[in-house]
Design a protein around this motif. Structure first.
Motif, short mmCIF file in Angstrom:
data_model
loop_
_atom_site.label_atom_id
_atom_site.label_comp_id
_atom_site.label_asym_id
_atom_site.label_seq_id
_atom_site.Cartn_x
_atom_site.Cartn_y
_atom_site.Cartn_z
N ALA A 22 0.84 -1.20 -0.11
CA ALA A 22 0.28 -0.02 0.09
C ALA A 22 1.10 1.29 0.19
N ALA A 23 2.03 2.08 0.88
CA ALA A 23 2.36 2.34 1.18
C ALA A 23 3.39 3.01 -0.42
N GLU A 24 4.13 1.75 -1.04
CA GLU A 24 4.51 2.40 -2.42
C GLU A 24 3.80 2.67 -3.43
N VAL A 25 2.16 1.75 -3.11
CA VAL A 25 1.72 2.19 -4.12
C VAL A 25 1.19 3.63 -4.30
N ALA A 26 1.29 3.71 -2.94
CA ALA A 26 0.90 5.36 -1.82
C ALA A 26 1.28 6.01 -2.92
N GLN A 27 2.65 5.67 -2.88
CA GLN A 27 3.64 6.97 -3.06
C GLN A 27 3.81 6.77 -5.33
N GLU A 28 3.83 6.09 -5.57
CA GLU A 28 3.89 5.88 -7.25
C GLU A 28 2.76 6.57 -7.16
N ALA A 29 1.32 7.04 -6.92
CA ALA A 29 -0.08 6.87 -7.82
C ALA A 29 0.15 8.42 -7.58
N ARG A 30 1.16 8.79 -6.71
CA ARG A 30 1.07 11.01 -5.92
C ARG A 30 2.37 10.88 -7.84
N ARG A 31 2.90 10.56 -7.27
CA ARG A 31 4.20 10.53 -9.07
C ARG A 31 3.47 10.43 -9.69
N TYR A 32 2.90 9.60 -9.96
CA TYR A 32 2.22 9.25 -11.65
C TYR A 32 1.41 10.25 -11.94
N ALA A 33 0.38 10.37 -11.17
CA ALA A 33 -0.35 11.59 -10.92
C ALA A 33 -0.26 13.01 -11.61
N GLU A 34 0.74 13.68 -10.39
CA GLU A 34 1.20 14.88 -11.24
C GLU A 34 2.37 14.79 -13.08
N THR A 35 2.50 13.47 -12.72
CA THR A 35 4.19 13.40 -13.56
C THR A 35 2.81 12.84 -15.49
N HIS A 36 2.24 12.74 -15.22
CA HIS A 36 1.21 12.43 -16.18
C HIS A 36 0.07 13.03 -16.38
N ARG A 37 -0.18 14.37 -15.38
CA ARG A 37 -1.20 14.96 -15.02
C ARG A 37 -2.60 14.20 -15.65
N VAL A 38 -2.98 13.85 -14.13
CA VAL A 38 -3.77 12.89 -14.44
C VAL A 38 -4.67 13.26 -13.51
N ARG A 39 -6.12 13.91 -13.87
CA ARG A 39 -7.26 14.67 -13.34
C ARG A 39 -8.36 13.59 -12.67
N PRO A 40 -8.74 14.36 -11.85
CA PRO A 40 -9.80 13.93 -10.88
C PRO A 40 -10.80 13.24 -11.49
N ALA A 41 -11.58 11.65 -11.17
CA ALA A 41 -12.29 11.01 -11.90
C ALA A 41 -13.70 12.06 -12.30
N ARG A 42 -13.58 12.75 -11.33
CA ARG A 42 -15.11 13.47 -11.14
C ARG A 42 -14.94 14.99 -12.22
N GLU A 43 -13.67 15.13 -12.90
CA GLU A 43 -14.07 15.95 -14.13
C GLU A 43 -14.28 15.14 -15.28
N ASP A 44 -14.27 13.88 -15.43
CA ASP A 44 -14.94 13.36 -16.58
C ASP A 44 -15.69 13.60 -17.59
N ARG A 45 -15.68 13.98 -18.60
CA ARG A 45 -16.81 14.05 -19.05
C ARG A 45 -17.71 13.54 -19.76
N VAL A 46 -17.30 12.11 -20.07
CA VAL A 46 -17.61 10.92 -20.22
C VAL A 46 -17.11 9.79 -19.12
N ARG A 47 -18.08 9.51 -18.84
CA ARG A 47 -17.89 8.42 -17.02
C ARG A 47 -17.87 7.11 -17.88
N VAL A 48 -16.65 6.46 -17.11
CA VAL A 48 -16.50 4.53 -17.41
C VAL A 48 -16.19 4.29 -16.35
N ALA A 49 -16.96 3.08 -16.56
CA ALA A 49 -16.61 2.55 -15.44
C ALA A 49 -15.85 1.08 -16.20
#
Length: 323
Positions: A22-49
């Motif tokens: 969990a700790a390693e995944v969380a750290q990577e998620a923060r880095r990944y979202a910043e690096t690749h400019r991943v937006r929060p899901a609530r901003e999705d125009r087309v919602r995909v499950a």
């Protein structure tokens, strides 16, 4: 463009049991979202499950009692698809098959004239019970009534499965690599994963995530259609379905989706996308002659084709997710 695979992920881990990092995944998620400019899901125009059905140790990990051949490779493809499309998938929805020791489809529920339980994959019919070939260890009248109701539906004959997905046991949770993906998605896209438990009532099978095989036995309510989950899924613009097993829980869920979409709004049938290379059928039992209803791969392929003709879309994990 497709996103890269996170640094912590390895294909080989898809079939392994280990503690989630969990700790390693969380750290990577923060880095990944910043690096690749991943937006929060609530901003999705087309919602995909992404709707993962029973992607659990019980079905997807070699050595588990109900391991489905092909499930490891299915999981690998599903994970690569999820990671490379992370910025397009708004929410993850996972069902969890959830059982206890005494349920009508487990060996502990039945015994022969000598008091021995049936071996796994034994079919038990209402006639078998009336003739005394198999005797319920509890709820005798209800057990016979259940088999009669099940057979009258024309869907399945009661099959005795090995103990599996036992609540509290190691076969119950998501495959660890899939859980890590769910945590990574949640943190990178700032949204919770949705988990749906199914299958706890002792007097009915519950292949479909949306409804049990039988809802009433001798006047006793044993389940009902999961309207809340159906409405949640259909609120998305697109739902990608994957998991195990293609011939049972995935197929039954898809059939329920079809039936209720046809009732409520047939125009939404095309929202359901079946990731056909991320699911596998239960092998047919070694019976000769083999009853057609137990030829699980054939049953699954025929039904999936019917769903395609009804308007659902068959896609592969290699296909782009166009928004």
């Amino acid at each position: 463009m497709a996103l890269p695979i996170p640094r912590f992920h390895e294909d080989a881990r898809a079939g392994q049991l280990y503690l989630e990092r969990a700790a390693e995944v969380a750290q990577e998620a923060r880095r990944y979202a910043e690096t690749h400019r991943v937006r929060p899901a609530r901003e999705d125009r087309v919602r995909v499950a992404a709707f993962g059905i029973d992607v659990q140790v019980a079905f997807c990990t070699p050595g588990a009692s109900l391991f489905v051949p092909g499930a490891v490779e299915d999981t690998q493809r599903a994970l690569r698809w999820l990671y490379t499309n992370l910025d397009r998938v708004s929410e993850l929805v996972f069902s969890l098959d959830t059982h206890r020791a005494f349920q009508i489809f487990h060996p502990s529920w039945w015994q022969d004239a000598g008091g021995l339980p049936p071996p796994p994959l034994t079919p038990i019919t209402a006639e078998d019970i009336r003739d005394g070939r198999w005797k319920p260890t509890r709820y005798p009248e209800e057990s016979l009534a259940y088999c009669e109701r099940l057979e009258s539906s024309g869907k399945y004959i009661l099959t005795v499965w090995p103990f599996h997905a036992l609540l509290g046991g190691l076969s119950h949770p998501l495959v660890p690599a899939v859980y890590e993906a769910s945590l990574f998605h949640a943190l990178a896209r700032d949204t919770q994963t949705w988990f749906e438990l199914k299958g706890e009532h002792p007097l009915t099978e519950n292949y479909s995530v949306l409804s049990p095989e039988v809802t009433e036995v001798r006047g006793q309510k044993v389940g009902e259609f999961n309207t809340a989950l159906f409405d949640r899924l259909m609120a998305f613009d697109r739902v990608y379905v994957f998991g195990q097993a293609k011939s049972h829980c995935v197929l039954s869920t898809l059939m329920d989706l079809r039936q209720h979409i046809e009732k409520k709004d047939p125009s939404k049938m095309g929202r359901i996308h079946i990731l056909e290379d991320a699911m596998s059928p239960v092998p047919a039992p070694p019976l000769d002659p083999l009853p057609p209803s137990l030829d699980f791969p054939r049953v699954a392929d025929a039904a999936i084709e019917e769903l395609r003709q009804a308007g659902m879309r068959l896609v592969k994990t290699s296909d782009p997710v166009e928004l």
